[in-house]
Design an enzyme around this catalytic site. Structure first.
Site, mmCIF file in Angstrom:
data_model
loop_
_atom_site.group_PDB
_atom_site.id
_atom_site.type_symbol
_atom_site.label_atom_id
_atom_site.label_comp_id
_atom_site.label_asym_id
_atom_site.label_seq_id
_atom_site.Cartn_x
_atom_site.Cartn_y
_atom_site.Cartn_z
ATOM 1 N N TYR A 90 -1.018 8.659 -1.784
ATOM 2 C CA TYR A 90 -1.238 8.362 -3.941
ATOM 3 C C TYR A 90 -2.174 9.517 -4.514
ATOM 4 O O TYR A 90 -2.111 9.076 -5.861
ATOM 5 C CB TYR A 90 -0.917 6.537 -4.496
ATOM 6 C CG TYR A 90 0.497 6.145 -4.043
ATOM 7 C CD1 TYR A 90 1.356 6.586 -3.569
ATOM 8 C CD2 TYR A 90 0.641 4.868 -4.463
ATOM 9 C CE1 TYR A 90 2.213 5.858 -3.644
ATOM 10 C CE2 TYR A 90 1.566 4.046 -5.509
ATOM 11 C CZ TYR A 90 3.085 5.038 -4.331
ATOM 12 O OH TYR A 90 3.623 4.435 -4.015
ATOM 13 N N GLY A 91 -2.872 9.444 -3.682
ATOM 14 C CA GLY A 91 -4.663 9.337 -4.232
ATOM 15 C C GLY A 91 -4.785 10.514 -5.377
ATOM 16 O O GLY A 91 -5.640 10.621 -5.765
ATOM 17 N N ASP A 100 1.141 -1.023 0.149
ATOM 18 C CA ASP A 100 -0.184 -0.074 -0.299
ATOM 19 C C ASP A 100 0.987 1.380 -0.249
ATOM 20 O O ASP A 100 2.060 1.235 0.421
ATOM 21 C CB ASP A 100 -0.740 0.136 1.366
ATOM 22 C CG ASP A 100 -1.786 1.271 0.995
ATOM 23 O OD1 ASP A 100 -2.370 1.923 0.241
ATOM 24 O OD2 ASP A 100 -1.738 2.061 2.351
ATOM 25 N N SER A 101 0.516 2.037 -0.197
ATOM 26 C CA SER A 101 1.232 3.017 -0.204
ATOM 27 C C SER A 101 1.150 3.618 0.848
ATOM 28 O O SER A 101 2.181 4.973 0.819
ATOM 29 C CB SER A 101 0.537 4.973 -1.406
ATOM 30 O OG SER A 101 -0.984 4.527 -0.485
ATOM 31 N N HIS A 157 -8.451 3.199 3.893
ATOM 32 C CA HIS A 157 -8.387 4.072 5.273
ATOM 33 C C HIS A 157 -9.540 4.018 5.728
ATOM 34 O O HIS A 157 -9.859 4.128 7.103
ATOM 35 C CB HIS A 157 -7.789 5.759 4.838
ATOM 36 C CG HIS A 157 -6.415 5.652 4.582
ATOM 37 N ND1 HIS A 157 -5.356 4.858 3.519
ATOM 38 C CD2 HIS A 157 -5.556 6.062 5.534
ATOM 39 C CE1 HIS A 157 -4.720 5.280 3.832
ATOM 40 N NE2 HIS A 157 -3.908 6.179 5.105
ATOM 41 N N CYS A 176 -11.758 2.979 -0.254
ATOM 42 C CA CYS A 176 -10.314 3.277 -0.388
ATOM 43 C C CYS A 176 -9.697 2.818 1.604
ATOM 44 O O CYS A 176 -10.874 2.791 2.162
ATOM 45 C CB CYS A 176 -10.264 5.264 0.209
ATOM 46 S SG CYS A 176 -8.360 4.892 1.121
ATOM 47 N N GLU A 233 -5.457 9.820 9.277
ATOM 48 C CA GLU A 233 -3.942 9.318 9.979
ATOM 49 C C GLU A 233 -3.321 10.663 10.835
ATOM 50 O O GLU A 233 -2.150 9.851 11.034
ATOM 51 C CB GLU A 233 -3.201 9.894 7.690
ATOM 52 C CG GLU A 233 -3.022 8.187 7.036
ATOM 53 C CD GLU A 233 -2.094 8.263 6.192
ATOM 54 O OE1 GLU A 233 -0.885 9.812 5.562
ATOM 55 O OE2 GLU A 233 -2.166 7.421 5.615
ATOM 56 N N CYS A 253 -4.383 -1.675 -2.169
ATOM 57 C CA CYS A 253 -4.418 -0.622 -2.125
ATOM 58 C C CYS A 253 -5.239 0.418 -3.719
ATOM 59 O O CYS A 253 -4.927 -0.653 -4.382
ATOM 60 C CB CYS A 253 -2.964 0.831 -2.763
ATOM 61 S SG CYS A 253 -3.145 2.127 -3.473
ATOM 62 N N ASN A 254 -6.497 0.795 -3.740
ATOM 63 C CA ASN A 254 -7.639 1.118 -4.468
ATOM 64 C C ASN A 254 -6.698 2.116 -5.610
ATOM 65 O O ASN A 254 -6.889 2.206 -7.108
ATOM 66 C CB ASN A 254 -8.516 1.912 -4.260
ATOM 67 C CG ASN A 254 -9.209 1.092 -3.539
ATOM 68 O OD1 ASN A 254 -10.261 0.134 -3.741
ATOM 69 N ND2 ASN A 254 -9.610 0.397 -2.061
ATOM 70 N N THR A 255 -5.991 3.200 -5.222
ATOM 71 C CA THR A 255 -5.231 3.630 -6.090
ATOM 72 C C THR A 255 -4.527 3.258 -7.017
ATOM 73 O O THR A 255 -4.390 2.892 -8.611
ATOM 74 C CB THR A 255 -4.762 4.608 -6.015
ATOM 75 O OG1 THR A 255 -5.358 6.207 -4.927
ATOM 76 C CG2 THR A 255 -4.010 5.737 -6.592
#
Length: 278
Positions: free
Chosen positions: A43-44, A11-12, A195, A193, A159, A74-76
């Site tokens: 990354y978004g 993941d980013s 998160h 996402c 975050e 990671c979706n992005t």
């Protein structure tokens, strides 16, 4: 570094830990390496070329550690890099390696969660602008209407551990209202996402009754289980019974402190500078 053919999870940053947690719960016996590219996150909002470059570098780093199977949690990265890696890089450079994402397994089942045939997708700008979810969901559920909403403030709130405070209320309500205004009859919201599962308690404070929230961790874990059952030649090569290893391109002390919020256990990571210095 000998990691006995671990499964790599990338993941980013931190969000992929919510997926990683579900994977370990469903498939506890395998060896795992988690890599967070925290030095270059988020990354978004990056363009396709940058996300692709960063993701490929991280995937190749995991390959170098002995991972022949890597999950882009990671979706992005899944939206902007996965297909190019699968189609252009693996056949040429790594024919015996596999890279999987989170979008397709989610799209394969998400239509089962709606009775109104209308789904909302909430994610980063990169994921939403890619239109990956509407395109993939249409392949499996052509009758389902998909509306989308980008939520650029949610990741910073999470975050910084502000996501459950009263200060988060404005942005939670704002993005929910903007989504619901597009399709008042939707009965399912996909948190696209990794998160966002941490926001569920706050989302439930403002979500109208009758709307289901869907997170991806259990979906991706179940899909990986099925994948390994269908590919015994890959499953047989995987190492077992070693504790998971955690790596970050950012500061390990910061990563460890924040990662426990997502992983719900103490995490001891190692910093790698090979990515940070590129």
């Amino acid at each position: 570094m000998n990691n006995s053919n671990a499964i790599g999870v990338f993941d980013s940053g931190y969000g992929g830990l919510t997926v990683f947690k579900s994977i370990i719960k469903e498939l506890p016996d395998y060896n795992y390496i988690y890599l967070g590219d925290n030095a270059r996150a988020p990354y978004g909002d990056h363009p396709y070329e940058i996300v692709y470059q960063y993701t490929l570098e991280c995937v190749e780093w995991l390959f170098a550690q002995g991972c022949s199977l890597v999950i882009l949690a990671c979706n992005t990265a899944s939206a902007k890099a996965l297909r190019s890696i699968q189609q252009k890089v693996l056949p040429v450079k790594y024919p015996n390696h596999r890279v999987l994402g989170v979008i397709r397994p989610t799209a394969e089942v998400i239509g089962n969660y709606t009775t109104s045939q209308t789904i909302g997708v909430m994610g980063t700008r990169g994921t939403i602008n890619s239109r990956s979810y509407p395109l993939e969901i249409e392949k499996f559920f052509p009758a389902v209407n998909v509306v989308q909403q980008s939520c650029p403030m949610w990741v910073p709130l999470i975050e910084n551990n502000e996501h459950l405070t009263p200060g988060a209320d404005h942005f939670v309500q704002k993005y929910l209202q903007e989504l619901l205004s597009q399709a008042p009859n939707l009965d399912c919201i996909l948190l696209a996402c990794t998160h966002y599962p941490l926001l569920v308690p706050k989302l439930l404070e403002f979500l109208p009754e009758g709307i289901q929230l869907v997170s991806q961790g259990e979906i991706v874990a179940s899909s990986l289980n099925t994948y390994l059952l269908n590919h015994p030649e890959i499953e047989a090569k995987l190492g077992r019974n070693e504790p998971p290893k955690f790596f970050t391109s950012g500061d390990a002390t910061v990563f460890n402190a924040r990662a426990s919020l997502f992983f719900e256990e103490n995490v001891a990571s190692t910093q790698i500078k090979a990515l940070q210095d590129r």
